[in-house]
Design a protein around this motif. Structure first.
Motif, short mmCIF file in Angstrom:
data_model
loop_
_atom_site.label_atom_id
_atom_site.label_comp_id
_atom_site.label_asym_id
_atom_site.label_seq_id
_atom_site.Cartn_x
_atom_site.Cartn_y
_atom_site.Cartn_z
N GLN A 120 26.75 -58.33 21.47
CA GLN A 120 27.74 -57.81 21.78
C GLN A 120 28.75 -58.63 21.32
O GLN A 120 28.77 -59.45 20.75
CB GLN A 120 27.69 -57.55 23.38
N LYS A 121 30.27 -58.05 21.82
CA LYS A 121 31.42 -58.42 21.17
C LYS A 121 31.22 -60.18 21.39
O LYS A 121 31.22 -60.63 22.38
CB LYS A 121 32.49 -57.98 21.98
N TRP A 122 31.63 -60.79 20.22
CA TRP A 122 31.58 -62.23 20.07
C TRP A 122 30.43 -62.96 20.51
O TRP A 122 30.36 -64.27 20.69
CB TRP A 122 33.07 -62.76 21.03
N GLU A 123 29.24 -62.41 20.82
CA GLU A 123 28.01 -63.01 21.16
C GLU A 123 27.59 -63.62 19.89
O GLU A 123 27.80 -63.31 18.67
CB GLU A 123 26.93 -62.08 21.61
N VAL A 124 26.74 -64.91 19.88
CA VAL A 124 26.57 -65.80 18.98
C VAL A 124 25.01 -65.54 18.76
O VAL A 124 24.24 -65.45 19.61
CB VAL A 124 26.80 -67.30 19.42
N ILE A 125 24.71 -65.68 17.37
CA ILE A 125 23.23 -65.54 17.01
C ILE A 125 22.94 -66.96 16.95
O ILE A 125 23.53 -67.93 16.22
CB ILE A 125 23.07 -64.85 15.69
N THR A 126 21.82 -67.31 17.94
CA THR A 126 21.52 -68.88 17.98
C THR A 126 20.28 -69.13 17.25
O THR A 126 19.58 -68.08 16.63
CB THR A 126 21.26 -69.06 19.52
N ALA A 127 20.02 -70.44 16.97
CA ALA A 127 18.65 -70.85 16.48
C ALA A 127 17.60 -70.28 17.18
O ALA A 127 16.58 -69.80 16.61
CB ALA A 127 18.86 -72.20 16.35
N ILE A 180 19.92 -59.51 9.49
CA ILE A 180 19.80 -59.50 11.02
C ILE A 180 20.38 -58.25 11.62
O ILE A 180 21.85 -58.18 11.18
CB ILE A 180 20.57 -60.84 11.78
N ASN A 181 19.94 -57.46 12.21
CA ASN A 181 20.79 -56.26 12.78
C ASN A 181 20.82 -56.54 14.15
O ASN A 181 20.14 -56.77 15.03
CB ASN A 181 19.30 -55.13 12.87
N THR A 182 22.38 -56.75 14.29
CA THR A 182 22.83 -57.07 15.78
C THR A 182 23.07 -55.37 16.60
O THR A 182 23.46 -55.85 17.58
CB THR A 182 24.03 -57.70 15.60
N GLY A 183 23.22 -54.49 15.69
CA GLY A 183 23.64 -53.43 16.41
C GLY A 183 25.04 -53.09 16.38
O GLY A 183 25.42 -51.95 16.79
N TRP A 184 25.88 -54.07 15.98
CA TRP A 184 27.19 -54.05 15.65
C TRP A 184 27.53 -52.80 14.78
O TRP A 184 28.95 -52.35 14.81
CB TRP A 184 27.81 -55.24 15.19
N HIS A 185 26.91 -52.34 13.86
CA HIS A 185 27.14 -51.44 12.62
C HIS A 185 27.66 -50.15 13.59
O HIS A 185 28.29 -49.20 12.95
CB HIS A 185 25.98 -51.01 11.96
N HIS A 186 27.11 -49.65 14.91
CA HIS A 186 27.52 -48.58 15.80
C HIS A 186 29.05 -48.63 16.11
O HIS A 186 29.55 -47.66 16.62
CB HIS A 186 26.72 -48.69 16.82
N THR A 187 29.52 -49.79 16.07
CA THR A 187 31.28 -49.93 16.29
C THR A 187 31.76 -49.81 14.82
O THR A 187 33.00 -49.86 15.01
CB THR A 187 31.43 -51.23 17.06
N TYR A 188 31.06 -49.59 13.90
CA TYR A 188 32.03 -49.40 12.58
C TYR A 188 33.03 -48.68 12.52
O TYR A 188 33.14 -47.68 12.73
CB TYR A 188 30.79 -49.11 11.09
N ALA A 189 34.18 -49.07 12.09
CA ALA A 189 35.31 -48.24 11.87
C ALA A 189 36.49 -49.56 11.13
O ALA A 189 36.24 -50.57 11.16
CB ALA A 189 36.13 -47.89 13.14
#
Length: 85
Positions: free
Chosen positions: A41-48, A66-75
């Protein structure tokens, strides 16, 4: 954030001394690829730990998407460009 995942020579845009696209050795563009889903989600970090626990398993030398799902907010918006994981 915008340059961290949008193109392969992104580090050269913000980190002094890192290569641009035309300076990267051709073999870097070939290899075994793996796509992993690591929802964030918003500002979450991808960790080791996220990467170590990802399925399918990431092996040394893999090219990783890496698919974070953030593409769903694309604009063309502050939310997408400023707050991505």
């Amino acid at each position: 954030v915008m340059h961290s995942g949008t193109h392969i020579d992104a580090p050269a845009h913000v980190v002094e001394g890192t290569p641009f696209m035309d300076q990267m050795p051709l073999p870097r563009f070939f290899g075994t690829g793996v796509v992993v889903s690591i929802p964030k989600q918003k500002w979450e970090v991808i960790t080791a730990e996220d990467l170590e626990n990802a399925t399918p398993k990431i092996k040394e030398g893999d090219i990783v998407i890496i698919n974070t799902g953030w593409h769903h907010t694309y604009a063309d918006s502050s939310e997408y460009y400023h707050y991505g994981p």
